[in-house]
Design an enzyme around this catalytic site. Sequence first.
Site, short mmCIF file in Angstrom:
data_model
loop_
_atom_site.label_atom_id
_atom_site.label_comp_id
_atom_site.label_asym_id
_atom_site.label_seq_id
_atom_site.Cartn_x
_atom_site.Cartn_y
_atom_site.Cartn_z
N GLU A 186 -4.59 -8.83 2.92
CA GLU A 186 -5.62 -8.49 3.90
C GLU A 186 -6.83 -9.42 3.87
O GLU A 186 -7.33 -9.84 4.92
CB GLU A 186 -6.06 -7.03 3.72
CG GLU A 186 -5.08 -6.01 4.27
CD GLU A 186 -3.92 -5.71 3.33
OE1 GLU A 186 -3.10 -4.85 3.67
OE2 GLU A 186 -3.82 -6.36 2.26
N GLU B 288 0.83 -1.21 0.00
CA GLU B 288 0.00 0.00 0.00
C GLU B 288 0.86 1.26 0.00
O GLU B 288 0.60 2.20 -0.76
CB GLU B 288 -0.95 -0.03 1.20
CG GLU B 288 -1.92 -1.20 1.15
CD GLU B 288 -3.26 -0.89 1.78
OE1 GLU B 288 -4.19 -0.53 1.03
OE2 GLU B 288 -3.36 -1.02 3.01
#
Length: 266
Positions: A140, A120
């Site tokens: 995730e 990210e």
Amino acid sequence: MGGTEHLTVQREGATLVLTLNRPEARNALSLPMLVGLYDGWVEADADDAIRSIVLTGAGGAFCAGMDLKALAGRGMEGEHYRDRLKADPDLHWKAMLRHHRPRKPVIAAVEGYCVAGGTEILQGTDIRVAGSSATFGLFEVRRGLFPIGGSTVRLQRQIPRTHALEMLLTGRPYTAQEAAAIGLIGHVVPDGTALEKALAVAEQINACGPLAVEAVKASVYETAELAETDGLAAELRRGWPVFDTADAKEGSRAFAEKRPPVYRRA
């Protein structure tokens, strides 16, 4: 020059090198790391002598994402930085380049794991170099979590949507070669040389007119989601003033005189 126990800062000429420094945890994000990162971005923006930034990790890893033990409520190192979060509740998002874009170019030098929050943060950088054994991915969903660092928005704008959705929905790891093939990174280099390559790219940027570099970067991001006509108009607003700077005049003189330019940001 700033830094914390989990984030080191050093100068390499006109480049500011920020190193995620928690190798025992594969540089998983901690509060001291986030505070140090944010302070590093601010330092780079404020210092005109800094013309580029390199972000890397210590100990053969880039970043393995958020400290899940902290997320589960078992504490987080660096509690003495809590007052910084209270003063600026958005600090962690700025640190991860979700809510902040440095005006100087940011080059990522990746070795080893660059997963979850690491991937990210990567999406907030401008140029990306990776060692051949680096691993990328957004894990995730495998943990029942959401990649809230910006990936459901940014990733599909940076790589083809089919690849973005596969990465987001499978949570599988990607090799450096796969990441390069889908456009997530720009360079794959021998293991252990990512920082060297990133610094070499930074030196090429540092040799250019800093006002022009910053205006070009700003224009690319400003126009990314505009219709072509609107984008071209915005480009003119950004670009024309550069031609009236001392930097532009110096660049033209240096070219005519066949010598390296000496830029002074004016």
